[in-house]
Motif scaffolding. Structure first.
Motif, PDB file in Angstrom:
ATOM      1  N   ASN A  58     -44.714  23.285 -67.692  1.00 30.76           N
ATOM      2  CA  ASN A  58     -44.522  23.439 -68.195  1.00 30.76           C
ATOM      3  C   ASN A  58     -43.454  24.558 -69.023  1.00 30.76           C
ATOM      4  N   SER A  59     -42.997  25.470 -67.670  1.00 32.14           N
ATOM      5  CA  SER A  59     -41.486  26.269 -68.164  1.00 32.14           C
ATOM      6  C   SER A  59     -40.336  25.494 -68.538  1.00 32.14           C
ATOM      7  N   ILE A  60     -39.957  23.814 -67.529  1.00 32.16           N
ATOM      8  CA  ILE A  60     -39.198  23.065 -68.250  1.00 32.16           C
ATOM      9  C   ILE A  60     -39.362  21.991 -69.126  1.00 32.16           C
ATOM     10  N   PHE A  61     -40.721  21.609 -69.334  1.00 29.93           N
ATOM     11  CA  PHE A  61     -41.635  20.251 -70.284  1.00 29.93           C
ATOM     12  C   PHE A  61     -40.931  21.319 -72.073  1.00 29.93           C
ATOM     13  N   PHE A  62     -41.272  22.269 -72.064  1.00 30.71           N
ATOM     14  CA  PHE A  62     -41.101  22.574 -73.423  1.00 30.71           C
ATOM     15  C   PHE A  62     -40.090  22.423 -73.494  1.00 30.71           C
ATOM     16  N   PRO A  63     -39.026  22.776 -73.461  1.00 27.82           N
ATOM     17  CA  PRO A  63     -37.338  23.412 -73.953  1.00 27.82           C
ATOM     18  C   PRO A  63     -37.008  21.714 -74.543  1.00 27.82           C
ATOM     19  N   ALA A  66     -39.005  19.742 -76.972  1.00 26.24           N
ATOM     20  CA  ALA A  66     -38.469  20.739 -78.019  1.00 26.24           C
ATOM     21  C   ALA A  66     -36.597  20.311 -79.026  1.00 26.24           C
ATOM     22  N   CYS A  67     -35.976  20.006 -77.703  1.00 29.20           N
ATOM     23  CA  CYS A  67     -34.649  19.285 -78.033  1.00 29.20           C
ATOM     24  C   CYS A  67     -35.265  17.239 -78.050  1.00 29.20           C
ATOM     25  N   ILE A  68     -36.417  17.087 -77.392  1.00 27.26           N
ATOM     26  CA  ILE A  68     -36.388  15.297 -78.356  1.00 27.26           C
ATOM     27  C   ILE A  68     -37.153  15.809 -79.630  1.00 27.26           C
ATOM     28  N   SER A  70     -36.658  17.833 -81.703  1.00 30.55           N
ATOM     29  CA  SER A  70     -35.298  18.480 -82.805  1.00 30.55           C
ATOM     30  C   SER A  70     -34.939  16.504 -83.506  1.00 30.55           C
ATOM     31  N   ARG A  71     -34.429  15.765 -82.184  1.00 26.89           N
ATOM     32  CA  ARG A  71     -33.316  14.520 -82.565  1.00 26.89           C
ATOM     33  C   ARG A  71     -34.804  13.311 -83.303  1.00 26.89           C
ATOM     34  N   LYS A  72     -35.948  13.571 -83.623  1.00 24.30           N
ATOM     35  CA  LYS A  72     -36.792  12.794 -84.267  1.00 24.30           C
ATOM     36  C   LYS A  72     -36.942  11.757 -83.259  1.00 24.30           C
ATOM     37  N   GLU A  73     -37.249  11.867 -81.924  1.00 21.88           N
ATOM     38  CA  GLU A  73     -37.392  10.903 -80.434  1.00 21.88           C
ATOM     39  C   GLU A  73     -38.458  11.020 -80.475  1.00 21.88           C
ATOM     40  N   VAL A  74     -39.640  10.740 -80.911  1.00 20.59           N
ATOM     41  CA  VAL A  74     -40.919  10.607 -80.985  1.00 20.59           C
ATOM     42  C   VAL A  74     -41.285   9.856 -79.914  1.00 20.59           C
ATOM     43  N   ALA A  75     -41.263   8.432 -79.891  1.00 21.57           N
ATOM     44  CA  ALA A  75     -41.527   7.557 -78.490  1.00 21.57           C
ATOM     45  C   ALA A  75     -41.034   8.019 -77.084  1.00 21.57           C
ATOM     46  N   LYS A  76     -40.212   9.253 -76.912  1.00 25.55           N
ATOM     47  CA  LYS A  76     -39.761   9.709 -76.098  1.00 25.55           C
ATOM     48  C   LYS A  76     -40.333  10.826 -75.515  1.00 25.55           C
ATOM     49  N   VAL A  77     -41.333  11.162 -76.872  1.00 25.16           N
ATOM     50  CA  VAL A  77     -41.939  12.708 -75.929  1.00 25.16           C
ATOM     51  C   VAL A  77     -43.144  12.345 -75.446  1.00 25.16           C
ATOM     52  N   THR A  78     -44.068  10.652 -75.368  1.00 23.05           N
ATOM     53  CA  THR A  78     -44.657   9.981 -75.113  1.00 23.05           C
ATOM     54  C   THR A  78     -44.721  10.218 -74.726  1.00 23.05           C
ATOM     55  N   GLN A  79     -43.729   9.035 -73.759  1.00 27.52           N
ATOM     56  CA  GLN A  79     -43.319   8.423 -72.190  1.00 27.52           C
ATOM     57  C   GLN A  79     -42.971  10.214 -71.791  1.00 27.52           C
ATOM     58  N   LEU A  80     -42.674  11.158 -71.909  1.00 27.73           N
ATOM     59  CA  LEU A  80     -41.988  12.294 -71.209  1.00 27.73           C
ATOM     60  C   LEU A  80     -43.733  12.400 -70.793  1.00 27.73           C
ATOM     61  N   TYR A  81     -44.375  12.561 -72.018  1.00 31.58           N
ATOM     62  CA  TYR A  81     -46.178  13.806 -71.618  1.00 31.58           C
ATOM     63  C   TYR A  81     -46.318  12.240 -70.093  1.00 31.58           C
ATOM     64  N   ILE A 140     -47.224  19.986 -76.054  1.00 36.86           N
ATOM     65  CA  ILE A 140     -46.508  19.347 -76.822  1.00 36.86           C
ATOM     66  C   ILE A 140     -47.121  19.675 -79.067  1.00 36.86           C
ATOM     67  N   LEU A 141     -48.334  19.798 -78.650  1.00 37.70           N
ATOM     68  CA  LEU A 141     -49.094  20.460 -80.028  1.00 37.70           C
ATOM     69  C   LEU A 141     -47.710  21.898 -80.895  1.00 37.70           C
ATOM     70  N   ASN A 142     -47.450  21.949 -79.786  1.00 35.16           N
ATOM     71  CA  ASN A 142     -46.399  23.173 -80.373  1.00 35.16           C
ATOM     72  C   ASN A 142     -45.483  23.485 -80.890  1.00 35.16           C
ATOM     73  N   GLY A 143     -44.999  21.723 -80.579  1.00 34.99           N
ATOM     74  CA  GLY A 143     -42.843  21.786 -80.825  1.00 34.99           C
ATOM     75  C   GLY A 143     -43.679  20.867 -81.500  1.00 34.99           C
ATOM     76  N   PHE A 144     -44.685  19.983 -82.439  1.00 36.35           N
ATOM     77  CA  PHE A 144     -44.749  19.325 -83.329  1.00 36.35           C
ATOM     78  C   PHE A 144     -44.791  20.323 -84.285  1.00 36.35           C
ATOM     79  N   ASP A 145     -45.087  21.558 -84.334  1.00 36.78           N
ATOM     80  CA  ASP A 145     -45.545  22.975 -84.919  1.00 36.78           C
ATOM     81  C   ASP A 145     -46.979  22.817 -84.914  1.00 36.78           C
ATOM     82  N   ARG A 146     -47.716  22.156 -84.398  1.00 34.28           N
ATOM     83  CA  ARG A 146     -49.217  22.385 -84.518  1.00 34.28           C
ATOM     84  C   ARG A 146     -49.953  23.470 -84.026  1.00 34.28           C
ATOM     85  N   HIS A 147     -49.209  25.084 -84.594  1.00 29.14           N
ATOM     86  CA  HIS A 147     -49.542  26.167 -84.124  1.00 29.14           C
ATOM     87  C   HIS A 147     -51.142  26.595 -84.125  1.00 29.14           C
TER      88      HIS A 147
END
Length: 184
Positions: A58-63, A66-68, A70-81, A140-147
């Motif tokens: 998680n300490s590596i994953f979140f930053p 967050a970068c991905i 911010s670039r609106k590359e949602v498909a990459k988030v799915t693959q990274l997860y 991921i939820l926090n990254g998409f502002d679902r706090h």
């Protein structure tokens, strides 16, 4: 003021996590004995060793996400997860297998009196395994502002955990705490 409104669900989630993590122990102390509190806490420490792999990830994953995001590359988030869960599985499944086989012997390192029913070990290990295998979903939820969603789900989990602990511990002891732990 705007920052505090944005951040309060994150802060609230951490507070709720604290109570979720410790309520079973408090309830064991209230309903059972200090000896059983010690046995339960040591068992938790042992079976949750693999959870530290998730914490490190998680300490590596979140930053990274967050970068991905911010670039609106949602498909990459799915693959990274998916990749993260795969790596977590490869690293932690052998650890969980080892713990299931050798947890009773590991408990003996703390003294002859640290015996625990194998069913409790199974439920606590299952609980830790489920947390690890769900991966960094909260990140991921926090990254998409679902706090707020994370906070709400965590609050519901706390309520369910409290109710299960209060109901099960007086009836079936440590097994009740382990079942409640695995349920939330």
């Amino acid at each position: 003021k705007r920052y505090l409104l944005y951040a309060w669900p994150l802060f609230g989630t951490k507070i709720v996590y604290f109570f979720m993590a410790w309520f079973d122990t408090f309830a064991i102390g209230y309903f059972l004995s200090p000896r059983e509190v010690g046995i339960y806490v040591i068992t938790l420490l042992i079976v949750e060793i693999p959870v530290n792999v998730l914490i490190a990830l998680n300490s590596i994953f979140f930053p990274t996400i967050a970068c991905i995001i911010s670039r609106k590359e949602v498909a990459k988030v799915t693959q990274l997860y998916q990749d993260a869960v795969r790596v977590l599985g490869l690293i932690t499944l052998p650890m969980f297998g080892f713990l299931l086989v050798y947890a009773p012997e590991l408990m003996q390192l703390f003294g002859e009196g640290f015996r625990i029913p194998f069913g409790v070990i199974i439920f606590l290990t299952l609980s830790a395994l489920l947390r690890v295998m769900s991966g960094p979903v909260g990140m991921i939820l926090n990254g998409f502002d679902r706090h707020q969603h994370v906070f709400t789900y965590t609050l519901v989990g706390l309520f369910v955990g409290v109710m299960l602990n209060l109901y099960l511990i007086p009836r079936i002891g440590l097994m009740g705490a382990a079942i409640a732990n695995a349920s939330v």
